[in-house]
Write a protein that holds these residues in place. Structure first.
Motif, mmCIF file in Angstrom:
data_model
loop_
_atom_site.group_PDB
_atom_site.id
_atom_site.type_symbol
_atom_site.label_atom_id
_atom_site.label_comp_id
_atom_site.label_asym_id
_atom_site.label_seq_id
_atom_site.Cartn_x
_atom_site.Cartn_y
_atom_site.Cartn_z
ATOM 1 N N MET A 232 0.834 -1.188 0.000
ATOM 2 C CA MET A 232 0.000 0.000 0.000
ATOM 3 C C MET A 232 0.873 1.245 0.000
ATOM 4 N N THR A 233 0.432 2.242 -0.717
ATOM 5 C CA THR A 233 1.149 3.506 -0.780
ATOM 6 C C THR A 233 1.036 4.221 0.564
ATOM 7 N N PRO A 234 2.178 4.584 1.161
ATOM 8 C CA PRO A 234 2.122 5.287 2.449
ATOM 9 C C PRO A 234 1.912 6.789 2.237
ATOM 10 N N ALA A 235 1.387 7.452 3.237
ATOM 11 C CA ALA A 235 1.313 8.910 3.223
ATOM 12 C C ALA A 235 2.699 9.453 3.551
ATOM 13 N N LEU A 236 3.107 10.506 2.848
ATOM 14 C CA LEU A 236 4.398 11.148 3.077
ATOM 15 C C LEU A 236 4.146 12.634 3.318
ATOM 16 N N LEU A 237 4.828 13.186 4.288
ATOM 17 C CA LEU A 237 4.679 14.596 4.612
ATOM 18 C C LEU A 237 5.989 15.303 4.316
ATOM 19 N N THR A 238 5.918 16.382 3.523
ATOM 20 C CA THR A 238 7.083 17.220 3.288
ATOM 21 C C THR A 238 6.823 18.551 3.984
ATOM 22 N N GLN A 239 7.709 19.492 3.800
ATOM 23 C CA GLN A 239 7.557 20.784 4.477
ATOM 24 C C GLN A 239 6.233 21.472 4.121
ATOM 25 N N ARG A 240 5.844 21.426 2.842
ATOM 26 C CA ARG A 240 4.639 22.152 2.415
ATOM 27 C C ARG A 240 3.540 21.269 1.824
ATOM 28 N N LEU A 241 3.791 19.964 1.734
ATOM 29 C CA LEU A 241 2.873 19.091 1.011
ATOM 30 C C LEU A 241 2.537 17.823 1.780
ATOM 31 N N LEU A 242 1.391 17.273 1.456
ATOM 32 C CA LEU A 242 1.013 15.938 1.895
ATOM 33 C C LEU A 242 0.904 15.087 0.646
ATOM 34 N N LEU A 243 1.663 13.999 0.608
ATOM 35 C CA LEU A 243 1.550 13.024 -0.463
ATOM 36 C C LEU A 243 0.810 11.842 0.138
ATOM 37 N N ARG A 244 -0.327 11.524 -0.438
ATOM 38 C CA ARG A 244 -1.167 10.469 0.127
ATOM 39 C C ARG A 244 -1.676 9.577 -0.993
ATOM 40 N N PRO A 245 -2.118 8.367 -0.646
ATOM 41 C CA PRO A 245 -2.645 7.473 -1.680
ATOM 42 C C PRO A 245 -3.829 8.118 -2.408
ATOM 43 N N LEU A 246 -3.922 7.859 -3.695
ATOM 44 C CA LEU A 246 -5.074 8.326 -4.456
ATOM 45 C C LEU A 246 -6.338 7.654 -3.929
ATOM 46 N N GLU A 247 -7.410 8.403 -3.866
ATOM 47 C CA GLU A 247 -8.713 7.895 -3.440
ATOM 48 C C GLU A 247 -9.697 8.091 -4.592
ATOM 49 N N HIS A 248 -10.777 7.338 -4.573
ATOM 50 C CA HIS A 248 -11.780 7.485 -5.633
ATOM 51 C C HIS A 248 -12.340 8.897 -5.684
ATOM 52 N N GLU A 249 -12.361 9.592 -4.554
ATOM 53 C CA GLU A 249 -12.843 10.970 -4.510
ATOM 54 C C GLU A 249 -11.932 11.923 -5.271
ATOM 55 N N ASP A 250 -10.742 11.471 -5.641
ATOM 56 C CA ASP A 250 -9.791 12.301 -6.383
ATOM 57 C C ASP A 250 -10.021 12.261 -7.890
ATOM 58 N N SER A 251 -11.013 11.513 -8.346
ATOM 59 C CA SER A 251 -11.221 11.326 -9.790
ATOM 60 C C SER A 251 -11.385 12.646 -10.534
ATOM 61 N N ALA A 252 -12.198 13.552 -10.021
ATOM 62 C CA ALA A 252 -12.423 14.830 -10.708
ATOM 63 C C ALA A 252 -11.144 15.675 -10.730
ATOM 64 N N ALA A 253 -10.430 15.732 -9.614
ATOM 65 C CA ALA A 253 -9.185 16.508 -9.562
ATOM 66 C C ALA A 253 -8.126 15.907 -10.487
ATOM 67 N N LEU A 254 -8.062 14.578 -10.537
ATOM 68 C CA LEU A 254 -7.100 13.907 -11.415
ATOM 69 C C LEU A 254 -7.443 14.165 -12.877
ATOM 70 N N ALA A 255 -8.729 14.114 -13.215
ATOM 71 C CA ALA A 255 -9.153 14.399 -14.588
ATOM 72 C C ALA A 255 -8.811 15.846 -14.964
ATOM 73 N N ASP A 256 -9.051 16.774 -14.044
ATOM 74 C CA ASP A 256 -8.710 18.174 -14.309
ATOM 75 C C ASP A 256 -7.217 18.335 -14.570
ATOM 76 N N LEU A 257 -6.406 17.724 -13.721
ATOM 77 C CA LEU A 257 -4.949 17.800 -13.871
ATOM 78 C C LEU A 257 -4.507 17.254 -15.219
ATOM 79 N N LEU A 258 -4.953 16.055 -15.545
ATOM 80 C CA LEU A 258 -4.444 15.370 -16.736
ATOM 81 C C LEU A 258 -5.078 15.864 -18.029
ATOM 82 N N ASN A 259 -6.116 16.698 -17.943
ATOM 83 C CA ASN A 259 -6.704 17.318 -19.133
ATOM 84 C C ASN A 259 -6.080 18.658 -19.470
#
Length: 181
Positions: free
Chosen positions: A1-28
């Motif tokens: 499983m992808t772990p959550a990672l915290l940097t100074q200004r960001l949170l890197l977390r596993p993709l969730e199904h709720e991210d579908s719209a944001a991911l589509a916006d990014l990749l379009n």
């Protein structure tokens, strides 16, 4: 499983199904899509949901890790993926919303992933590509220590044809390779 990672200004977390719209916006976004060969155009939230399901299946085998990149306000501003392509070798892919380019956030997020990979995976080498015409990705990879290894043409689903890419490689020193004097 992808772990959550915290940097100074960001949170890197596993993709969730709720991210579908944001991911589509990014990749379009045209500026983002032109550097990603395997993304169809248009890339819909349904495509994003299917992608997240495929990622989950690969994650369960420990072969792929994909993070949503969140800023301090909790907005998804990007995505990073690391996939084992052969024993000991991974491929890195990443995308950030253009309005966040030039702020060091891509470098910060990628450093977090690379540091995690060095400590928690058996990868000894990571490969990445940058489209020749991409003025931000090439310098970013070079600042992270990636070394230019060649040039290839890759078929782009978004552009319906081949595009020139530069190939890069980074050697990792995994904990198993460290020797105590």
């Amino acid at each position: 499983m992808t772990p959550a990672l915290l940097t100074q200004r960001l949170l890197l977390r596993p993709l969730e199904h709720e991210d579908s719209a944001a991911l589509a916006d990014l990749l379009n976004r045209p500026e983002v899509a032109r550097g990603l060969c395997t993304i169809p155009k248009p890339f819909t939230p349904l495509h994003a949901s299917a992608m997240i399901l495929m990622v989950r299946a690969s994650e369960s085998q420990g072969k792929e890790f994909v993070w949503a990149v969140e800023n301090g306000e909790g907005d998804v501003i990007g995505q990073i993926g690391l996939r084992e392509i052969r024993p000991g070798c991974g491929r890195l892919g990443y995308a950030l919303l253009p309005e966040y380019w030039g702020q060091g956030l891509g470098r910060e997020a990628l450093q977090g992933v690379l540091s995690w990979a060095e400590r928690h995976t058996a990868l000894t080498r990571i490969e990445a590509d940058a489209q020749e015409a991409n003025p931000t990705s090439r310098p970013l990879l070079e600042r992270l220590g990636f070394v230019l290894t060649g040039r290839v043409e890759r078929f782009s689903l978004a552009d319906h044809g081949p595009l020139p890419f530069l190939t890069y490689e980074l050697a990792l020193t995994s904990p198993a390779q460290l020797h105590v004097a």
